[in-house]
Design a protein around this motif. Structure first.
Motif, PDB file in Angstrom:
ATOM      1  N   LEU A 171       3.709  -3.065  -0.335  1.00  0.00           N
ATOM      2  CA  LEU A 171       4.191  -1.786   0.177  1.00  0.00           C
ATOM      3  C   LEU A 171       5.681  -1.793   0.485  1.00  0.00           C
ATOM      4  O   LEU A 171       6.391  -0.827   0.173  1.00  0.00           O
ATOM      5  CB  LEU A 171       3.374  -1.402   1.404  1.00  0.00           C
ATOM      6  N   ASN A 172       6.181  -2.848   1.079  1.00  0.00           N
ATOM      7  CA  ASN A 172       7.577  -2.852   1.518  1.00  0.00           C
ATOM      8  C   ASN A 172       8.575  -2.883   0.373  1.00  0.00           C
ATOM      9  O   ASN A 172       9.772  -2.699   0.602  1.00  0.00           O
ATOM     10  CB  ASN A 172       7.836  -4.034   2.461  1.00  0.00           C
ATOM     11  N   TYR A 173       8.118  -3.134  -0.855  1.00  0.00           N
ATOM     12  CA  TYR A 173       9.006  -3.113  -2.015  1.00  0.00           C
ATOM     13  C   TYR A 173       8.815  -1.880  -2.888  1.00  0.00           C
ATOM     14  O   TYR A 173       9.552  -1.693  -3.854  1.00  0.00           O
ATOM     15  CB  TYR A 173       8.756  -4.334  -2.911  1.00  0.00           C
ATOM     16  N   CYS A 174       7.813  -1.071  -2.582  1.00  0.00           N
ATOM     17  CA  CYS A 174       7.419  -0.005  -3.503  1.00  0.00           C
ATOM     18  C   CYS A 174       8.323   1.214  -3.427  1.00  0.00           C
ATOM     19  O   CYS A 174       8.852   1.565  -2.365  1.00  0.00           O
ATOM     20  CB  CYS A 174       5.979   0.434  -3.224  1.00  0.00           C
ATOM     21  N   ASN A 212       1.653   3.568  -5.416  1.00  0.00           N
ATOM     22  CA  ASN A 212       0.485   3.775  -4.565  1.00  0.00           C
ATOM     23  C   ASN A 212      -0.011   2.437  -4.016  1.00  0.00           C
ATOM     24  O   ASN A 212      -1.080   1.959  -4.377  1.00  0.00           O
ATOM     25  CB  ASN A 212      -0.628   4.462  -5.371  1.00  0.00           C
ATOM     26  N   PRO A 213       0.750   1.800  -3.128  1.00  0.00           N
ATOM     27  CA  PRO A 213       0.334   0.472  -2.672  1.00  0.00           C
ATOM     28  C   PRO A 213      -0.992   0.461  -1.935  1.00  0.00           C
ATOM     29  O   PRO A 213      -1.818  -0.445  -2.137  1.00  0.00           O
ATOM     30  CB  PRO A 213       1.492   0.034  -1.771  1.00  0.00           C
ATOM     31  N   LEU A 214      -1.235   1.452  -1.050  1.00  0.00           N
ATOM     32  CA  LEU A 214      -2.476   1.445  -0.266  1.00  0.00           C
ATOM     33  C   LEU A 214      -3.704   1.494  -1.159  1.00  0.00           C
ATOM     34  O   LEU A 214      -4.754   0.943  -0.818  1.00  0.00           O
ATOM     35  CB  LEU A 214      -2.490   2.619   0.712  1.00  0.00           C
ATOM     36  N   GLY A 215      -3.584   2.127  -2.313  1.00  0.00           N
ATOM     37  CA  GLY A 215      -4.700   2.232  -3.235  1.00  0.00           C
ATOM     38  C   GLY A 215      -5.017   0.948  -3.971  1.00  0.00           C
ATOM     39  O   GLY A 215      -6.012   0.879  -4.697  1.00  0.00           O
ATOM     40  N   THR A 216      -4.176  -0.094  -3.777  1.00  0.00           N
ATOM     41  CA  THR A 216      -4.409  -1.376  -4.450  1.00  0.00           C
ATOM     42  C   THR A 216      -4.975  -2.432  -3.514  1.00  0.00           C
ATOM     43  O   THR A 216      -5.054  -3.605  -3.888  1.00  0.00           O
ATOM     44  CB  THR A 216      -3.097  -1.911  -5.070  1.00  0.00           C
ATOM     45  N   TYR A 217      -5.369  -2.036  -2.312  1.00  0.00           N
ATOM     46  CA  TYR A 217      -5.814  -3.008  -1.310  1.00  0.00           C
ATOM     47  C   TYR A 217      -7.308  -3.313  -1.379  1.00  0.00           C
ATOM     48  O   TYR A 217      -7.801  -4.109  -0.571  1.00  0.00           O
ATOM     49  CB  TYR A 217      -5.465  -2.510   0.095  1.00  0.00           C
ATOM     50  N   PHE A 221       3.665   6.054   2.990  1.00  0.00           N
ATOM     51  CA  PHE A 221       2.484   6.058   2.130  1.00  0.00           C
ATOM     52  C   PHE A 221       1.273   6.490   2.951  1.00  0.00           C
ATOM     53  O   PHE A 221       0.999   5.931   4.012  1.00  0.00           O
ATOM     54  CB  PHE A 221       2.270   4.674   1.528  1.00  0.00           C
ATOM     55  N   LYS A 222       0.554   7.505   2.447  1.00  0.00           N
ATOM     56  CA  LYS A 222      -0.517   8.142   3.210  1.00  0.00           C
ATOM     57  C   LYS A 222      -1.890   7.716   2.715  1.00  0.00           C
ATOM     58  O   LYS A 222      -2.203   7.838   1.526  1.00  0.00           O
ATOM     59  CB  LYS A 222      -0.393   9.677   3.093  1.00  0.00           C
ATOM     60  N   ILE A 223      -2.709   7.249   3.647  1.00  0.00           N
ATOM     61  CA  ILE A 223      -4.064   6.859   3.270  1.00  0.00           C
ATOM     62  C   ILE A 223      -4.878   8.074   2.841  1.00  0.00           C
ATOM     63  O   ILE A 223      -5.809   7.962   2.035  1.00  0.00           O
ATOM     64  CB  ILE A 223      -4.750   6.096   4.429  1.00  0.00           C
ATOM     65  N   SER A 224      -4.523   9.267   3.332  1.00  0.00           N
ATOM     66  CA  SER A 224      -5.241  10.480   2.930  1.00  0.00           C
ATOM     67  C   SER A 224      -5.036  10.800   1.456  1.00  0.00           C
ATOM     68  O   SER A 224      -5.842  11.528   0.856  1.00  0.00           O
ATOM     69  CB  SER A 224      -4.792  11.666   3.785  1.00  0.00           C
ATOM     70  N   LYS A 225      -3.981  10.273   0.852  1.00  0.00           N
ATOM     71  CA  LYS A 225      -3.707  10.532  -0.562  1.00  0.00           C
ATOM     72  C   LYS A 225      -4.365   9.515  -1.487  1.00  0.00           C
ATOM     73  O   LYS A 225      -4.270   9.630  -2.708  1.00  0.00           O
ATOM     74  CB  LYS A 225      -2.194  10.551  -0.802  1.00  0.00           C
ATOM     75  N   VAL A 226      -5.012   8.526  -0.898  1.00  0.00           N
ATOM     76  CA  VAL A 226      -5.702   7.508  -1.689  1.00  0.00           C
ATOM     77  C   VAL A 226      -7.135   7.970  -1.937  1.00  0.00           C
ATOM     78  O   VAL A 226      -7.824   8.407  -1.004  1.00  0.00           O
ATOM     79  CB  VAL A 226      -5.699   6.151  -0.965  1.00  0.00           C
ATOM     80  N   GLU A 227      -7.578   7.877  -3.155  1.00  0.00           N
ATOM     81  CA  GLU A 227      -8.928   8.309  -3.511  1.00  0.00           C
ATOM     82  C   GLU A 227      -9.955   7.458  -2.784  1.00  0.00           C
ATOM     83  O   GLU A 227      -9.843   6.227  -2.717  1.00  0.00           O
ATOM     84  CB  GLU A 227      -9.128   8.191  -5.022  1.00  0.00           C
TER      85      GLU A 227
END
Length: 526
Positions: A475-478, A483-488, A517-523
């Motif tokens: 996330l800190n480089y994105c 969409n970093p949160l979506g890769t966790y 980056f918003k978790i609400s935007k992650v599927e």
């Protein structure tokens, strides 16, 4: 193939504070927000273009990069946790008011930590560090910079596993996860946090640790600003000691030897976690080389913008040993251009390791398997980028930085209780890439962004084509388009969604804080 510039450029907010107009917004929302902040007792902590004008523009100018330097309606600078609670409550109570949250302000994509039509909640005055010798914990406020944190702690004989660049802020690094010099031994910086003090969306001040709000404690380790505003991080410490550190610079002809050494080093980190490296393919102007080496420039002569490419191995032997088998292969690569390795303290190292500031910056991140084919493709794409971007913008800086990401890093995090990255899912040693460009010529961002994104997309596509892409984006480089949160991983995505719904049921940090980056935007995983 060259990367052609596209006419379609994402809507990016860029405003230099050099264009100053000392006029306040006429927005009714702005007036209502000011009224609510004043009623909360924060009048003297509120800066606008016409009140505390110098402080207003000083805070805008203090952003490391030009890219996020928007001119907000106002800036509010709370001085303690209680004032953070009051400021947050006042902003949430103002219908239609959006706001940004800033700690150090080092994230460089537009809108990440600043806002144009809204108010920036700036934590820069909350920069204290305290150490408790009984608990051996360091309590660190979010607005601090790591240079100051390390200086304070080293004087007391202790250290924390924190940031690696002097101007990086505490809050963003730790809530985003935090790559550290000691990740090879103790995991990411967030893995060393044992307690958070946090202000929730309703203004409540609470804590999160293994026994109090443990679900919140877990998601704050890499889940970013989706759950509240962290006002204190309590971190584990360890004895401070010197390191053997420096930069060994090689010509591009050494690329293949360095790649071989890099692969060997990464594989050996499982058994010899005694060093930290950055393998940096970089192109910069003769002017920047002179500045980075402390060489005075002749003010009567035009700056030399001739681009020079090189490979910098930034190496830190954590136990202060010159004869390190971990670094042996790098040190034996023939014909280095220069070598600055020396014995130093971590505080001194970080204070001198600063990225050039006051330019427009673009960062992207990828993760791929430790595959020689992909690394070689990275250097090939780097060469094309240098040709394409420097043609439009002489005097820019172009970097491809490779960092080891062996499976042991995820194991260290799991041993500390786990974080949001989900690296325990990754079964192959990998490479964490940060690709960065910066420039100061007019229109640099709009010119460089599509070229740069096309290059990163090509590299990602190549990694996928050889089965080497790894589902993790740090996330800190994105860039904001990633969409970093979506890769966790599905389990951690569900954890973050549940925590956001529980601790911020009205969605303040999803809707009123557009940056980040918003978790609400992650599927939602099925």
């Amino acid at each position: 193939m060259a990367f052609a510039a596209s006419k379609e450029v994402a809507d990016r907010v860029k405003l230099s504070s050099a264009l100053k107009h000392d006029r306040e917004s006429e927005s009714d929302v702005f007036q209502a927000a000011v009224k609510n902040l004043e009623a909360a007792g924060l009048r003297d902590a509120l800066y606008t273009p016409t009140r505390q004008t110098a402080a207003f523009y000083e805070r805008i100018d203090s952003y490391w990069s030009l890219t996020p330097r928007a001119r907000p309606w106002a800036i509010v600078q709370p001085r303690n946790t209680e004032e953070v609670s009051k400021a947050l409550t006042a902003l949430v109570a103002t219908d239609g008011c959006q706001f940004a949250i800033r700690s150090g302000g080092h994230t460089c994509y537009p809108g990440s930590n600043n806002i144009k039509d809204g108010i920036t909640l700036d934590l820069g005055l909350m920069d204290a560090t305290e150490y408790n010798p009984d608990t051996k914990l360091a309590s660190i406020q979010p607005g601090g910079r790591w240079t100051n944190v390390y200086n304070y702690l080293e004087n007391l004989g202790v250290m924390v596993a924190g940031g690696r660049e002097g101007l990086v802020g505490v809050g963003g690094l730790l809530t985003g996860g935090g790559k550290t010099y000691y990740t090879c031994r103790v995991g990411f910086a967030c893995d060393q946090v044992v307690n958070y003090e946090i202000v929730l969306a309703n203004g409540t001040i609470t804590t999160a640790n293994e026994s109090v709000n443990p679900d919140l404690f877990r998601v704050l380790k890499g889940g970013s600003s989706n759950f509240g505003i962290v006002t204190r991080f309590d971190m584990k410490t360890f004895p401070a000691h010197d390191v053997y550190d420096g930069i060994v610079t090689f010509p591009p002809s050494s690329t293949h030897a360095i790649i071989d050494a890099f692969i060997d080093f990464t594989q050996q980190l499982h058994v010899k976690p005694d060093a930290h490296i950055l393998a940096m393919w970089v192109s910069m102007s003769q002017r920047d080389i002179a500045l980075l080496n402390g060489i005075a420039l002749d003010p009567t002569q035009p700056p030399d913008l001739t681009m020079v490419s090189m490979v910098n191995m930034i190496m830190t032997q954590l136990d202060d040993k010159e004869e390190s088998k971990s670094l042996e292969k790098f040190m034996s690569v023939p014909n280095p251009i220069s070598n600055t390795m020396r014995h130093t303290s971590l505080a001194k190292k970080v204070a001198g390791f600063l990225l050039p500031s006051n330019r427009e910056d673009i960062w992207f991140s990828l993760t791929y398997k430790l595959d020689k084919r992909i690394i070689e493709k990275t250097t090939e794409i780097y060469d094309k980028l240098v040709a394409d971007i420097s043609e439009y913008s002489p005097g820019c800086v172009i970097q491809m930085v490779l960092q080891p990401l062996p499976t042991s890093f995820g194991q260290h995090s799991a041993a500390c209780g786990g974080n949001m990255f989900g690296l325990e899912r990754i079964t192959d040693d990998s490479v964490l890439l940060i690709a960065a460009v910066e420039g100061s010529t007019p229109g640099f961002y709009d010119m460089a962004f599509p070229i740069f994104k096309a290059a990163v997309d090509e590299l990602e596509g190549f990694a996928k084509s050889v089965g080497g892409d790894v589902e993790f984006r740090y996330l800190n480089y994105c860039d904001g388009s990633q969409n970093p949160l979506g890769t966790y991983g599905a389990e951690n995505i569900l954890r973050m969604k549940a925590a956001a719904a529980k601790y911020d049921p009205t969605g303040v940090f999803q809707t009123k804080v557009p940056g980040g980056f918003k978790i609400s935007k992650v599927e939602t995983p099925e």
